[in-house]
Each structure stands twice: as C-alpha cells, then as structure tokens.
Design an enzyme around this catalytic site. Structure first.
Site, short mmCIF file in Angstrom:
data_model
loop_
_atom_site.label_atom_id
_atom_site.label_comp_id
_atom_site.label_asym_id
_atom_site.label_seq_id
_atom_site.Cartn_x
_atom_site.Cartn_y
_atom_site.Cartn_z
NE ARG A 88 6.33 -5.43 0.75
CZ ARG A 88 6.95 -5.45 2.05
NH1 ARG A 88 7.23 -6.53 2.74
NH2 ARG A 88 7.37 -4.16 2.67
CG ASN A 120 4.16 -5.31 -2.74
OD1 ASN A 120 5.21 -5.51 -2.99
ND2 ASN A 120 3.99 -4.26 -1.70
NE ARG A 151 10.36 1.50 4.68
CZ ARG A 151 9.44 0.76 3.97
NH1 ARG A 151 9.55 -0.43 3.70
NH2 ARG A 151 7.94 1.39 3.84
CG HIS A 175 9.87 -4.98 -1.82
ND1 HIS A 175 10.22 -4.33 -0.73
CD2 HIS A 175 8.43 -4.68 -1.98
CE1 HIS A 175 9.12 -3.31 -0.33
NE2 HIS A 175 8.15 -3.46 -0.99
P1 NAD Z 1 -4.86 1.56 -3.42
O1 NAD Z 1 -6.19 0.62 -2.89
O2 NAD Z 1 -5.04 3.04 -2.63
O3 NAD Z 1 -5.01 1.87 -4.98
C1 NAD Z 1 -4.97 0.81 -5.65
C2 NAD Z 1 -5.71 1.48 -6.97
O4 NAD Z 1 -5.60 0.42 -7.79
C3 NAD Z 1 -7.12 1.81 -6.74
O5 NAD Z 1 -7.62 3.20 -6.97
C4 NAD Z 1 -7.88 0.85 -7.68
O6 NAD Z 1 -9.22 1.43 -8.12
C5 NAD Z 1 -6.84 0.61 -8.88
N1 NAD Z 1 -7.31 -0.53 -9.51
C6 NAD Z 1 -7.39 -1.83 -9.06
N2 NAD Z 1 -7.61 -2.61 -10.10
C7 NAD Z 1 -7.36 -2.02 -11.41
C8 NAD Z 1 -7.09 -2.09 -12.78
N3 NAD Z 1 -7.51 -3.42 -13.12
N4 NAD Z 1 -6.89 -1.21 -13.60
C9 NAD Z 1 -6.63 0.05 -13.09
N5 NAD Z 1 -6.55 0.23 -11.77
C10 NAD Z 1 -7.04 -0.62 -11.16
O7 NAD Z 1 -3.72 0.91 -3.08
P2 NAD Z 1 -2.29 1.42 -2.89
O8 NAD Z 1 -2.00 1.66 -1.22
O9 NAD Z 1 -1.86 2.55 -3.81
O10 NAD Z 1 -1.14 0.25 -3.18
C11 NAD Z 1 -1.26 -0.27 -4.36
C12 NAD Z 1 -0.16 -1.43 -4.54
O11 NAD Z 1 0.99 -1.05 -4.39
C13 NAD Z 1 -0.53 -2.44 -3.53
O12 NAD Z 1 -0.34 -4.03 -4.28
C14 NAD Z 1 0.81 -2.47 -2.29
O13 NAD Z 1 0.97 -3.43 -1.72
C15 NAD Z 1 1.48 -1.80 -3.43
N6 NAD Z 1 2.78 -1.13 -2.69
C16 NAD Z 1 4.05 -1.23 -3.09
C17 NAD Z 1 5.36 -0.71 -2.72
C18 NAD Z 1 6.52 -1.13 -3.04
O14 NAD Z 1 7.56 -0.75 -2.29
N7 NAD Z 1 6.56 -1.74 -4.10
C19 NAD Z 1 4.70 -0.05 -1.50
C20 NAD Z 1 3.56 0.33 -1.13
C21 NAD Z 1 2.57 -0.25 -1.65
#
Ligand code: NAD
Length: 301
Positions: A88, A120, A151, A175
């Site tokens: 992350r 993240n 989990r 995390h």
């Molecule tokens: P993804 O690529 O499917 O979606 C990300 C989206 O963000 C895309 O649709 C993209 O167009 C959009 N985006 C990028 N820049 C942007 C901006 N400036 N303004 C608006 N939209 C914008 O990715 P995902 O699988 O949905 O993951 C998203 C984030 O969530 C990642 O950083 C991932 O690591 C994190 N995540 C966190 C957890 C948690 O438990 N905290 C769990 C899973 C994923």
C-alpha cells in the site's frame, strides 16, 4: 441524521461496490458518484439504476467535487490500486497528488461533512486530508483495520465456532504490513483468546490476516466486497448515531499520525479514541508503525 446524501469520489471497483452496498439500504436518500472518467461514471450510474428498481427512494447521480463537498458523508476511493506484489505504501506518491487535488478542489466544504478516506495508503492519506480540508480532525477518518479485524475475527470464528462479532480482538496500527494484533487484550466471553490457541497458531492467524489482500489481488486484481461492507458499516454508525466501537484510522495525538485504534463513532464522527492497554511488545510494534507512517509523511508535508 435525516436520510443522508452520500458522495463517493472514485467510481472504480471499490467506489461502485460501495455504492451498490449502500443502495441495498433504503435509508440513504442520494448517492453522488464523482470520477475523472465521466464516461465510465455515467455507465456505472446507468448500471446501478437497474438495481434501484426495488428501492425507488434512493437516487444515484453523477456529480462534481463541489457537489460532493456539500453531502453529509463523503467517501474517497479515487486513486491507484495496488498491483500484484505492490505494498500500500508503494502507492503513496501517486495517490498523495490525487487526494491533495481532490480535497483542495472540494472547497468550500460543508462544515458538518464526515469524510471517510479509503484510498491507500489510507493512514497517511487520512492525515493528508486532515491537513488540507480545514475540517475538524474528528470528522475525517480512514477505513483501515476494521477490514483486517473482520478478517481476523472470521478466521478465529471458523476455528472456535463462535460468531465473529462475539470475538473481542482488534487489528491496530497501520492498515498494511505494520499492523498489530491486540492479542494481549483479546477475549471471548471474558476468557483470554490466548487460552484457545498456541503462540504459533496466533502468529499464523495474524499472518493470514495481513496477507489476505495480497492473495486476493494476486488472484483477481483488486479487493472490493469486504471494504465496501466496512464502509457501509461506518456509514450506518454515523447515520444512526450508534456510538459503536470500531477500529478506524484516526489522528492519535500520542503518536502525531493517523493510525488505527478503536474509536467510538457517532453522528459527528469520532467521539472518543480508546487505545487498549497493550503489552510491551504490542506497544513497541504500535510505536514502530507510527514511526514508519511519520517518516513517509515527512517526505510529503
Ligand atoms: P480503481 O482503479 O478501480 O478505481 C479508482 C478510480 O479513481 C478510477 O475510476 C479513477 O478514474 C478514479 N480517479 C483517479 N483519479 C481521480 C481524481 N482525481 N478524481 C476522481 N476520480 C479519480 O481502484 P479501486 O480498486 O477502486 O481502488 C481504489 C483505492 O482504494 C486504491 O487506492 C486501493 O488501494 C484502495 N483500497 C482501499 C481499501 C481499504 O481497506 N482502505 C481496500 C481496497 C482498496
């Protein structure tokens, strides 16, 4: 809270799965989806509208950052996801720029807004959002180790045949790879959890919990359902002001970083931060997690 408007910034895998989870609950009035990829965002809204036919009281619309800023709750999922093998923390440089520009682009922000960071590395980006939003720190928290805690509780549940919610154990700290399990305070009906398992088994449960996201990403490229369920649980705690104790990534004064500790969540966000009395080894691990997070923050701010 009246039937709230919830904005989701980032209509990718996590954002849309969260929207889908939230529309199963008719107490949400409006969901606003925001994404730089407007075509994809419109397509997702059209697709979600098919799932709304059994819930005609909720609306899903496309919006801009300024609309999201006036919602009751905003969930930020915009940014790069991990690729197989990436940690992350490897996402920090790219996602810091995205989160900074989003939070700045939201101004002026509804002063009562509750912001849930998901992108993240969530602990550092929660801290970043606190620096740039102008909102009180208790109104911004990260969806962090609630997922890891669920989990871990599920793994333990399968071994001792007790519901996950009856197992009192938390995953704390980062995390990420520096997460810490509060084994020394873990109980089932007041019985120390350590009495159920040998030390080697506890270490193995902690490792399986820590590695689960890596394993899912290696198989299918992203994780979605667990995090969406956790975000919906946070939203319900806020909407119904339940004052439930859940691990959240929040500002911990003692360490001057955001990291995951149990906190009481209600309508106004974080109402109390409750750091458990850990043993010496766990406390040292928590401090080490804070040092790692702080060293990364220093490279940004
Ligand atoms: P993804 O690529 O499917 O979606 C990300 C989206 O963000 C895309 O649709 C993209 O167009 C959009 N985006 C990028 N820049 C942007 C901006 N400036 N303004 C608006 N939209 C914008 O990715 P995902 O699988 O949905 O993951 C998203 C984030 O969530 C990642 O950083 C991932 O690591 C994190 N995540 C966190 C957890 C948690 O438990 N905290 C769990 C899973 C994923």
């Amino acid at each position: 809270m009246k039937r709230p408007t919830i904005a989701i910034i980032g209509a990718g895998t996590v954002g849309v799965t969260t929207a889908y989870t939230l529309i199963q609950q008719p107490h949400v009035a409006n969901i606003i989806l925001v994404d730089i990829n407007e075509v994809r965002c419109k397509g997702e809204i059209d697709d979600l509208s098919d799932a709304l036919s059994f819930n005609p009281v909720t609306q899903v619309t496309i919006g801009a950052l300024k609309d999201a800023a006036q919602a009751d709750i905003v969930i930020i999922t915009a940014g790069l996801p991990q690729k197989p093998g990436q940690s992350r923390l490897d996402l920090l440089d790219a996602n810091y720029k995205i989160i900074k520009s989003i939070v700045q682009g939201m101004q002026p922000i509804n002063p009562n807004l509750i912001m849930i960071m998901v992108t993240n590395p969530v602990d550092i980006l929660t801290y970043v959002a606190q620096q740039f939003s102008g909102l009180p720190k208790q109104q911004i928290f990260g969806s962090g180790t609630l997922l890891d805690t669920q989990r871990l509780r599920s793994l333990i549940s399968a071994k001792i045949n007790v519901s996950p919610q009856s197992i009192e154990v938390f995953v704390l700290g980062e995390h990420g790879d520096n997460q810490v399990v509060s084994w020394s305070t873990a109980t089932v009906a007041g019985k120390p959890l350590a009495q159920f398992f040998a030390k080697k088994e506890l270490d193995n449960l902690a490792k399986q919990t820590r590695d689960k996201a890596y394993n899912i990403i290696a198989c299918k490229g992203s994780t979605a359902y667990g995090v969406a369920t956790c975000i919906a649980a946070y939203c319900n705690t806020i909407i119904f002001d339940t004052k439930t104790i859940v691990p959240v990534s929040c500002y911990v004064q003692q360490f001057d970083v955001c990291m995951n500790v149990p906190a009481v969540i209600g309508q106004k966000g974080i109402e109390q931060v409750l750091l458990p009395s850990l043993d010496t080894q766990e406390s040292t691990s928590l401090q080490n997690a804070a040092v790692v997070l702080k060293s990364h923050i220093k490279t940004l701010l």
